[in-house]
Motif scaffolding. Sequence first.
Motif, PDB file in Angstrom:
ATOM      1  N   ALA A   1       0.907  -1.292   0.092  1.00 10.17           N
ATOM      2  CA  ALA A   1      -0.019  -0.178  -0.246  1.00 10.17           C
ATOM      3  C   ALA A   1       0.954   1.253   0.161  1.00 10.17           C
ATOM      4  O   ALA A   1       2.061   1.231   0.194  1.00 10.17           O
ATOM      5  N   ALA A   2       0.167   2.467  -0.300  1.00  8.78           N
ATOM      6  CA  ALA A   2       0.963   3.596  -0.154  1.00  8.78           C
ATOM      7  C   ALA A   2       1.629   3.822   0.981  1.00  8.78           C
ATOM      8  O   ALA A   2       1.140   3.807   2.048  1.00  8.78           O
ATOM      9  N   GLY A   3       2.962   4.374   0.989  1.00 11.06           N
ATOM     10  CA  GLY A   3       3.646   4.515   2.215  1.00 11.06           C
ATOM     11  C   GLY A   3       4.196   3.465   2.936  1.00 11.06           C
ATOM     12  O   GLY A   3       5.126   3.688   3.810  1.00 11.06           O
ATOM     13  N   GLU A   4       4.213   2.144   2.366  1.00  9.30           N
ATOM     14  CA  GLU A   4       4.787   0.888   2.949  1.00  9.30           C
ATOM     15  C   GLU A   4       6.036   0.857   2.182  1.00  9.30           C
ATOM     16  O   GLU A   4       5.916   0.929   0.945  1.00  9.30           O
ATOM     17  N   ARG A   5       6.912   0.439   2.958  1.00  6.74           N
ATOM     18  CA  ARG A   5       8.378   0.097   2.533  1.00  6.74           C
ATOM     19  C   ARG A   5       8.641  -1.385   2.919  1.00  6.74           C
ATOM     20  O   ARG A   5       8.793  -1.626   4.061  1.00  6.74           O
ATOM     21  N   TRP A   6       8.658  -2.292   1.888  1.00  6.90           N
ATOM     22  CA  TRP A   6       8.978  -3.799   2.142  1.00  6.90           C
ATOM     23  C   TRP A   6      10.242  -4.161   2.096  1.00  6.90           C
ATOM     24  O   TRP A   6      11.156  -3.658   1.078  1.00  6.90           O
ATOM     25  N   GLY A   7      10.774  -5.273   2.510  1.00  3.02           N
ATOM     26  CA  GLY A   7      11.843  -6.011   2.582  1.00  3.02           C
ATOM     27  C   GLY A   7      11.700  -7.338   2.307  1.00  3.02           C
ATOM     28  O   GLY A   7      10.601  -7.781   2.500  1.00  3.02           O
ATOM     29  N   VAL A   8      12.406  -8.290   1.769  1.00  9.04           N
ATOM     30  CA  VAL A   8      12.529  -9.569   1.548  1.00  9.04           C
ATOM     31  C   VAL A   8      13.655 -10.273   2.495  1.00  9.04           C
ATOM     32  O   VAL A   8      14.858 -10.040   2.043  1.00  9.04           O
ATOM     33  N   TRP A   9      13.321 -10.760   3.585  1.00  9.26           N
ATOM     34  CA  TRP A   9      14.363 -11.060   4.430  1.00  9.26           C
ATOM     35  C   TRP A   9      14.355 -12.753   4.562  1.00  9.26           C
ATOM     36  O   TRP A   9      13.532 -13.591   5.238  1.00  9.26           O
ATOM     37  N   ALA A  10      15.235 -13.461   3.651  1.00  3.55           N
ATOM     38  CA  ALA A  10      15.320 -14.920   3.343  1.00  3.55           C
ATOM     39  C   ALA A  10      16.440 -15.594   3.518  1.00  3.55           C
ATOM     40  O   ALA A  10      16.594 -16.675   3.316  1.00  3.55           O
ATOM     41  N   ALA A  11      17.582 -14.862   4.232  1.00  2.00           N
ATOM     42  CA  ALA A  11      18.663 -15.591   4.487  1.00  2.00           C
ATOM     43  C   ALA A  11      18.454 -16.628   5.345  1.00  2.00           C
ATOM     44  O   ALA A  11      18.013 -16.674   6.375  1.00  2.00           O
ATOM     45  N   ARG A  12      19.431 -17.669   5.071  1.00  2.00           N
ATOM     46  CA  ARG A  12      19.168 -19.158   5.767  1.00  2.00           C
ATOM     47  C   ARG A  12      20.606 -19.827   6.056  1.00  2.00           C
ATOM     48  O   ARG A  12      20.770 -20.575   5.647  1.00  2.00           O
ATOM     49  N   PRO A  13      21.358 -18.948   7.104  1.00  2.00           N
ATOM     50  CA  PRO A  13      22.779 -19.609   7.297  1.00  2.00           C
ATOM     51  C   PRO A  13      22.418 -20.687   8.171  1.00  2.00           C
ATOM     52  O   PRO A  13      21.268 -20.950   8.829  1.00  2.00           O
ATOM     53  N   PRO A  14      23.481 -21.440   8.558  1.00  2.00           N
ATOM     54  CA  PRO A  14      23.428 -22.590   9.778  1.00  2.00           C
ATOM     55  C   PRO A  14      22.898 -21.996  11.172  1.00  2.00           C
ATOM     56  O   PRO A  14      23.356 -20.920  11.404  1.00  2.00           O
ATOM     57  N   GLY A  15      22.173 -22.671  11.499  1.00  2.00           N
ATOM     58  CA  GLY A  15      21.741 -22.028  12.984  1.00  2.00           C
ATOM     59  C   GLY A  15      20.246 -22.289  13.053  1.00  2.00           C
ATOM     60  O   GLY A  15      19.674 -22.872  12.374  1.00  2.00           O
ATOM     61  N   PRO A  16      19.795 -22.007  14.495  1.00  2.00           N
ATOM     62  CA  PRO A  16      18.302 -22.161  14.633  1.00  2.00           C
ATOM     63  C   PRO A  16      17.481 -21.381  13.787  1.00  2.00           C
ATOM     64  O   PRO A  16      16.377 -21.912  13.462  1.00  2.00           O
ATOM     65  N   GLY A  17      17.705 -20.277  13.487  1.00  2.00           N
ATOM     66  CA  GLY A  17      16.651 -19.623  12.663  1.00  2.00           C
ATOM     67  C   GLY A  17      15.414 -18.899  13.025  1.00  2.00           C
ATOM     68  O   GLY A  17      15.180 -18.889  14.300  1.00  2.00           O
TER      69      GLY A  17
END
Length: 333
Positions: A81-97
């Motif tokens: 929507a207008a005024g929204e700023r999105w990211g895509v956060w998909a890093a998956r290194p080893p670990g519990p995540g």
Amino acid sequence: MTVIPHELPDHTRTPEKRTADLFTEFVDHRAGDVPLPGRATARRFNALIDLGKEDLCVARLAEGHLDAAAILHELGHPPPAAGERWGVWAARPPGPGVRATRSVQGWRISGVKPYCSGAHSCTHALVTADADDGYRLFAVTLDRPDAQAVEGTWPAIGMAGSDSLDMSFSNVRARAVGEVEDYLTRPGFQHGGIGVAACWLGGAHAIAAVLYQRAAAGRLNEHTAAHLGMVDMLLHTADGVVRRAGEDIDTDLLDERREARLRSLRVRALIEKVCTEVLDHVGRATGAGPLCRDERHARAVADLTVYIRQHHAEANLAELGRMATISAAEGAR
């Protein structure tokens, strides 16, 4: 008179604040002009190249927002929507995540996600998480106390302005986007990977600018001219390859020909190689001067050096080698 933050001189703002202001300006005034994949994709990639030429940290955040919009469209969800700023956060290194759990009230996610570009400036994000039924993608609203950036987790010099901190999620309400594994298996995942490479290529153009400027000023000796000739050939070739990739995507958006992964591997490997060689040729041609006396050039070099490490180097090349072998064998039948 009180000076609002966006009016502060550039040197008084932190890299993160400067990038955040430019990112907001892009989303508010320019993002709507960038076509979705399949709708003049070459023009989309060219817009990302131009962003990389301007500023790689801004390009990183802008690419994330544009990729989020493309993912939401591809998986049948409303656009930002207008005024929204999105990211895509998909890093998956080893670990519990990050883990996702579902109850009668809906989905919740918990855990720490690394490398969340725009941690302070994004209003929303698409976040990957492991659930009991598999790997899933979720939409999350970030203006909440149970979603917090972990301060001090991005002490980087290169790409400092990308604000890529770890994000901590504590039982955060989330909306599932698509089904299990959709994030990785959809055709747009491969198309989006070329968009990232287009940003890298823009950064290489920015670094090469110092050589073109010397040529325009009549300051080329034979040594520098030879380096410029190589850089020009590399950039011209890479521009053509990215443009062709966009045209090919337009003709097969849903990847019915099963070429998207091979295309993405080839284009990303080429662009990473071009960026590496441009960094080397420009440095050998110009010496330490621009790195020491031209702040914008020095920042671009540091940023690109970090950014192209999103390419997984020999791991991606090994996959490309295996896929190319299969493709060649099928073509010989």
